[in-house]
Write a protein that holds these residues in place. Structure first.
Motif, PDB file in Angstrom:
ATOM      1  N   LEU A 297      37.655  32.095  53.726  1.00  0.00           N
ATOM      2  CA  LEU A 297      38.080  31.497  52.461  1.00  0.00           C
ATOM      3  C   LEU A 297      38.438  32.598  51.461  1.00  0.00           C
ATOM      4  O   LEU A 297      39.493  32.553  50.813  1.00  0.00           O
ATOM      5  N   SER A 298      37.577  33.607  51.368  1.00  0.00           N
ATOM      6  CA  SER A 298      37.850  34.718  50.453  1.00  0.00           C
ATOM      7  C   SER A 298      39.104  35.483  50.875  1.00  0.00           C
ATOM      8  O   SER A 298      39.928  35.879  50.038  1.00  0.00           O
ATOM      9  N   ALA A 299      39.255  35.669  52.188  1.00  0.00           N
ATOM     10  CA  ALA A 299      40.439  36.389  52.689  1.00  0.00           C
ATOM     11  C   ALA A 299      41.714  35.620  52.361  1.00  0.00           C
ATOM     12  O   ALA A 299      42.732  36.213  51.945  1.00  0.00           O
ATOM     13  N   ASN A 300      41.715  34.323  52.543  1.00  0.00           N
ATOM     14  CA  ASN A 300      42.910  33.514  52.262  1.00  0.00           C
ATOM     15  C   ASN A 300      43.230  33.496  50.769  1.00  0.00           C
ATOM     16  O   ASN A 300      44.410  33.503  50.379  1.00  0.00           O
ATOM     17  N   LEU A 301      42.168  33.447  49.937  1.00  0.00           N
ATOM     18  CA  LEU A 301      42.403  33.489  48.495  1.00  0.00           C
ATOM     19  C   LEU A 301      43.040  34.821  48.098  1.00  0.00           C
ATOM     20  O   LEU A 301      43.938  34.864  47.247  1.00  0.00           O
ATOM     21  N   GLU A 302      42.608  35.895  48.709  1.00  0.00           N
ATOM     22  CA  GLU A 302      43.182  37.205  48.433  1.00  0.00           C
ATOM     23  C   GLU A 302      44.651  37.249  48.880  1.00  0.00           C
ATOM     24  O   GLU A 302      45.514  37.801  48.187  1.00  0.00           O
ATOM     25  N   ARG A 320      52.554  31.474  36.282  1.00  0.00           N
ATOM     26  CA  ARG A 320      52.043  32.553  37.136  1.00  0.00           C
ATOM     27  C   ARG A 320      50.617  32.948  36.734  1.00  0.00           C
ATOM     28  O   ARG A 320      49.732  33.071  37.575  1.00  0.00           O
ATOM     29  N   GLU A 321      50.387  33.147  35.418  1.00  0.00           N
ATOM     30  CA  GLU A 321      49.053  33.545  34.962  1.00  0.00           C
ATOM     31  C   GLU A 321      48.017  32.462  35.241  1.00  0.00           C
ATOM     32  O   GLU A 321      46.863  32.743  35.577  1.00  0.00           O
ATOM     33  N   ILE A 327      43.001  31.183  41.051  1.00  0.00           N
ATOM     34  CA  ILE A 327      42.586  31.838  42.297  1.00  0.00           C
ATOM     35  C   ILE A 327      41.416  32.781  42.042  1.00  0.00           C
ATOM     36  O   ILE A 327      40.473  32.869  42.837  1.00  0.00           O
ATOM     37  N   ALA A 328      41.448  33.501  40.913  1.00  0.00           N
ATOM     38  CA  ALA A 328      40.351  34.421  40.594  1.00  0.00           C
ATOM     39  C   ALA A 328      39.032  33.667  40.426  1.00  0.00           C
ATOM     40  O   ALA A 328      37.973  34.107  40.897  1.00  0.00           O
ATOM     41  N   ALA A 330      38.309  30.779  41.811  1.00  0.00           N
ATOM     42  CA  ALA A 330      37.914  30.297  43.138  1.00  0.00           C
ATOM     43  C   ALA A 330      37.231  31.418  43.920  1.00  0.00           C
ATOM     44  O   ALA A 330      36.229  31.187  44.620  1.00  0.00           O
ATOM     45  N   ARG A 331      37.753  32.641  43.783  1.00  0.00           N
ATOM     46  CA  ARG A 331      37.125  33.771  44.478  1.00  0.00           C
ATOM     47  C   ARG A 331      35.726  34.047  43.905  1.00  0.00           C
ATOM     48  O   ARG A 331      34.791  34.331  44.647  1.00  0.00           O
ATOM     49  N   ASP A 332      35.587  33.932  42.579  1.00  0.00           N
ATOM     50  CA  ASP A 332      34.259  34.093  41.968  1.00  0.00           C
ATOM     51  C   ASP A 332      33.290  33.035  42.492  1.00  0.00           C
ATOM     52  O   ASP A 332      32.114  33.321  42.773  1.00  0.00           O
ATOM     53  N   GLY A 333      33.803  31.814  42.636  1.00  0.00           N
ATOM     54  CA  GLY A 333      32.946  30.735  43.147  1.00  0.00           C
ATOM     55  C   GLY A 333      32.502  31.000  44.565  1.00  0.00           C
ATOM     56  O   GLY A 333      31.334  30.778  44.916  1.00  0.00           O
ATOM     57  N   ALA A 334      33.424  31.484  45.411  1.00  0.00           N
ATOM     58  CA  ALA A 334      33.063  31.783  46.796  1.00  0.00           C
ATOM     59  C   ALA A 334      32.031  32.909  46.849  1.00  0.00           C
ATOM     60  O   ALA A 334      31.074  32.854  47.634  1.00  0.00           O
ATOM     61  N   THR A 335      32.226  33.917  45.983  1.00  0.00           N
ATOM     62  CA  THR A 335      31.247  35.012  45.936  1.00  0.00           C
ATOM     63  C   THR A 335      29.884  34.507  45.500  1.00  0.00           C
ATOM     64  O   THR A 335      28.843  34.909  46.033  1.00  0.00           O
TER      65      THR A 335
END
Length: 491
Positions: A297-302, A320-321, A327-328, A330-335
């Motif tokens: 999940l983290s890899a795909n978000l990246e 864009r922003e 996405i940022a 979502a990555r924080d949530g996965a972390t």
């Protein structure tokens, strides 16, 4: 000099030399010792002297070991090193060869006299005393039933000695002991029970059930076998009672109470430790199963974030922003999910401490704002959020763990609010610095926490929420994280 009615010890007719008749005077006043020695010496008693409790006890031990016991013991109540009654501890109350004991004191009242008799004294005399008064009290103490003889004492004296010993054993028993009648009224209670129930002045004449809390109300308190009674918030007593038996025409029973509060708390702690052990096993399995999907999940978000950056010229700036920000987050949530799983395992293994080498300076205001964004959906439907976040120095810790703390606190605050009153509800987040200490708080306008629950809110698995609304781990994990980082958390 009047006759003191002392019968000389007579050996059986033989070639054995008669034993000397001996007395021990334990008194720190030399003049009193001289007077007592003069009186007793004229009656043929060989007097030994001691000035302290320690010396008196040593003399009694020597006499017992040498086989030359004392016929008379006179003890002053007040001695330099300890209370004179402690000398009597060297005597066996059931020994028919025990010396006659006379206690001398400068102040006599009913309580002192009873204490002396309970300790084993035969009589008490107040100082200053006259020679005639002392002689009279000695005659009373040396009644014929106490004279020395090789013949065992009469049965009634043995029974009296046994009764006195039994009373002492009950009085000094480590458990609370009471004798109650058929109606449950106390006829006798030892000091332990009085202290246990907060009645040091005594319980005799009271109904025992009246002092044992609501669990003792209704039904037969004594015929239900061993039972536990909760007295107050933290005290648990175990009651065991004998069947009724007759004593001098009365039907009585013996009741014993033991404070098992500590045992029950230990049992709860052991049960909790067992649950934590099971949780540790579960957490290990969850971590293995969750970390793999979190990884891709983290890899795909990246991957998506990088693709958006490459196509940035083709997108409107605002869109864009917005996409990159989503996405940022979502990555924080996965972390955070990965950290929660890891923290749950560390919590169950009591490994909350973050090694110093892994700690970094963390901007607490940034952490709080991230937590607000992550819980905004929960908050916006229940009330209004007010932020009061001053600039503060960085703190040493882990951003991910501190983020977990504030997400938990904000979620708890939101869940404490009544959705039907969303327009009136308020959640206030505050952060400030007081000298070298950074303080942050989360406050809500909900119903609050009952004072009875406050001492336990940081215990694992303790929750005031309804079934299915919480596992009771959130605040416990917050407590573990904050204290492991050298901070403090309180309500």
């Amino acid at each position: 000099m009047p006759d003191l009615s002392f019968r000389p010890y007579e050996e059986p007719v033989s070639d054995v030399v008669s034993r000397p008749r001996r007395a021990l005077i334990v008194e720190d006043d030399a003049e009193v010792r001289k007077l007592l020695g003069l009186i007793l010496g004229r009656e043929g008693l060989v007097c030994d002297e001691a000035c302290t409790t320690h010396e008196g006890r040593a003399r009694l031990r020597e006499a017992r070991e040498s086989g030359l016991p004392y016929e008379l013991l006179i003890v002053d109540w007040t001695l330099p090193d300890a209370e004179g009654l402690e000398v009597l501890a060297e005597l066996d109350p059931t020994d028919p060869g025990r010396p006659t004991v006379l206690v001398v004191t400068g102040h006599t009242d009913a309580a002192r006299a009873q204490a002396a008799v309970d300790a084993g004294a035969d009589d008490v005399i107040e100082k200053p005393f006259s020679v005639s008064a002392l002689e009279a009290r000695l005659r009373v103490a040396r009644a014929p039933s106490r004279e020395r003889s090789d013949v065992p004492p009469p049965a009634d004296l043995r029974v009296a000695a046994d009764t006195r010993l039994t009373q002492k054993l009950l009085q000094h028993a480590p458990d609370g002991v009471a004798m109650v009648d058929e109606a449950g009224v106390v006829r006798f209670a030892n000091e332990t029970l009085g202290a246990m129930l907060g009645r040091p002045e005594g319980l005799v004449g009271d109904a025992l059930a009246a002092h044992l809390g609501p669990d003792a109300a209704g039904g037969d308190l004594f015929d239900a076998g061993p039972r536990e009674l909760r007295c107050g918030d933290d005290t648990v007593l175990e009651l065991v009672a004998s069947p009724l038996f007759e004593v001098a025409g009365d039907r009585l029973r013996l009741a014993a109470l033991r404070d098992i509060s500590v045992r029950r708390r230990l049992e709860v702690q052991l049960a909790q430790a067992d649950r934590l052990s099971s949780l540790g096993t579960l957490a290990a399995g969850v971590a293995h199963e969750v970390n793999n999907p979190l990884g891709y999940l983290s890899a795909n978000l990246e991957y998506v974030a990088e693709a958006l950056r490459q196509r940035a010229p083709d997108l409107p700036p605002g869109e864009r922003e917005s996409l990159l920000s989503a996405i940022a987050e979502a990555r924080d949530g996965a972390t955070r999910v990965a950290q929660i799983v890891g923290d749950l395992g560390r919590f169950s293994r009591e490994e909350d401490a973050l090694p110093p080498e892994e700690r970094r300076p963390v901007d607490l205001v940034t952490v709080i704002r991230k937590a607000v964004r992550m819980t905004s959906n929960e908050l916006r439907h229940r009330g209004r959020l007010v932020e009061e976040l001053a600039r503060v120095p960085p703190v040493s810790g882990s951003e991910g763990r501190l983020l977990q703390v504030f997400v938990n606190l904000l979620t708890n605050a939101a869940q404490a609010l009544d959705e039907s009153r969303a327009a009136e509800n308020l959640v206030h987040v505050h952060c400030s610095a007081e000298g070298p200490v950074v303080r942050a708080s989360v406050e809500d306008s909900g119903a609050g926490i009952d004072p009875a629950h406050r001492p336990r809110i940081f215990e694992p698995f303790y929750s005031t929420k309804g079934v299915g609304q919480g596992a009771g781990l959130g605040l416990s994990i917050c407590h573990g994280i904050v204290t492991s980082l050298g901070g403090a958390i309180e309500v």
